[in-house]
Design an enzyme around this catalytic site. Sequence first.
Site, short mmCIF file in Angstrom:
data_model
loop_
_atom_site.label_atom_id
_atom_site.label_comp_id
_atom_site.label_asym_id
_atom_site.label_seq_id
_atom_site.Cartn_x
_atom_site.Cartn_y
_atom_site.Cartn_z
N SER A 1 55.39 -20.78 61.64
CA SER A 1 55.56 -22.24 61.70
C SER A 1 55.54 -22.73 63.15
O SER A 1 56.11 -22.11 64.05
CB SER A 1 56.90 -22.59 61.05
OG SER A 1 57.11 -23.97 61.16
N LYS B 1 54.06 -26.40 59.71
CA LYS B 1 54.92 -27.01 60.74
C LYS B 1 56.26 -27.44 60.14
O LYS B 1 56.31 -28.03 59.06
CB LYS B 1 54.18 -28.21 61.34
CG LYS B 1 54.99 -29.04 62.32
CD LYS B 1 55.23 -28.32 63.64
CE LYS B 1 56.24 -29.06 64.52
NZ LYS B 1 57.31 -28.22 65.06
N ASN C 1 59.55 -23.28 74.58
CA ASN C 1 59.22 -24.58 74.00
C ASN C 1 60.50 -25.32 73.66
O ASN C 1 61.52 -24.72 73.33
CB ASN C 1 58.32 -24.44 72.75
CG ASN C 1 59.13 -24.39 71.46
OD1 ASN C 1 59.57 -25.43 70.95
ND2 ASN C 1 59.36 -23.18 70.97
N ASN D 1 57.93 -24.72 55.70
CA ASN D 1 59.05 -24.52 56.62
C ASN D 1 59.85 -25.81 56.70
O ASN D 1 59.30 -26.88 56.97
CB ASN D 1 58.50 -24.12 58.00
CG ASN D 1 59.60 -23.80 58.99
OD1 ASN D 1 60.28 -24.68 59.48
ND2 ASN D 1 59.77 -22.52 59.27
N CYS E 1 66.59 -23.65 64.70
CA CYS E 1 65.87 -24.36 65.78
C CYS E 1 66.82 -24.58 66.95
O CYS E 1 67.86 -25.23 66.79
CB CYS E 1 65.32 -25.69 65.29
SG CYS E 1 64.55 -26.60 66.66
N THR F 1 63.23 -18.37 68.23
CA THR F 1 63.13 -18.14 69.67
C THR F 1 64.49 -17.88 70.32
O THR F 1 65.53 -18.29 69.81
CB THR F 1 62.47 -19.36 70.34
OG1 THR F 1 63.18 -20.53 69.93
CG2 THR F 1 61.02 -19.48 69.95
N GLY G 1 53.27 -15.80 65.95
CA GLY G 1 53.56 -17.14 66.46
C GLY G 1 52.80 -17.49 67.72
O GLY G 1 51.64 -17.89 67.69
#
Length: 302
Positions: free
Chosen positions: A21, A45, A69, A100, A131, A194, A266
Amino acid sequence: MGRLNVNLCGIPLDNPVIPASGTFGYGYEFAELYDINILGTFSFKGTTREPRFGNPTPRIAECPSGMLNSVGLQNPGVEKVISEELPRLKQVFRKPVMANVSGFSVEDYAYTCALLDREPQVGWLEVNISCPNVHGGGMSFGTDPASAAEVVRAVKRVTAKPVLIKLSPNVTDIAAIARACEEAGADGISLINTLLGMRIDLRSRRPVLANTVGGLSGPAVFPVALRMVWQVSQAVHIPVVGMGGVRTAEDVIEMMLAGASAVEVGAENLVNPLACRDIIRSLPEVMDRYGIASLDEIIGGV
Ligand code: SIN
């Protein structure tokens, strides 16, 4: 069964390769470059209840062996995804897609998942509780076992589709969070999102990212991701989808040996838009090199 075939929560995949995603949009730009039906599936996304513009720019900072990011979940909102993106996707992708979903409250997650549950194109819900780029939601649900479980229970009440929970690496005990999700009814775990990071511009002496911090992805995180995939696979009995710095067919095989039933790719899609196609093409030759008859039989074989 073909030698690349795997099964993810009861849905067969032609191969385990899944664009992650946020690195593949809603698919159609990539469909101009190659037939994306060769993919196992892809995760679209991150979608929220309301449309989001995302964080202020700059949102990207390059790093040796990776990137930071802080996009901030930019997306058109679930209603537009259903009315505009999914019909467009249907023209280019004939397989079940992974939806997602992100949220800022338990109710947000349930609302968005309930709408996506009605869409026949959606095969799996990948619920992102990890996130790192938003306040008041996102990763805060994924860093506490009780909050993670609450999201899982709320989502499971509104969907019949398999629910994968996407976990954050920014925790001390990833296995405890994965176990809490499994006990609350999750059908699978995907990881890692991440790693929180930061860069400073020496001229301005200010953070490079407008959001100050962001999420690190790319080859730099692969060993961390592999370790966490292995830890979670040991801790739960549900399928695990591994991701984090995957670039090659060899990386896919390593992830599967660590316990992944399927593997997301990714940041590499941003470096080489043909990365997933290239990985799928080279898998048979790499499997031959290491004496692997079928991918299905190496899962967790470390
Ligand atoms: C973002 O949109 O900020 C990235 C999504 C994520 O890291 O979960």
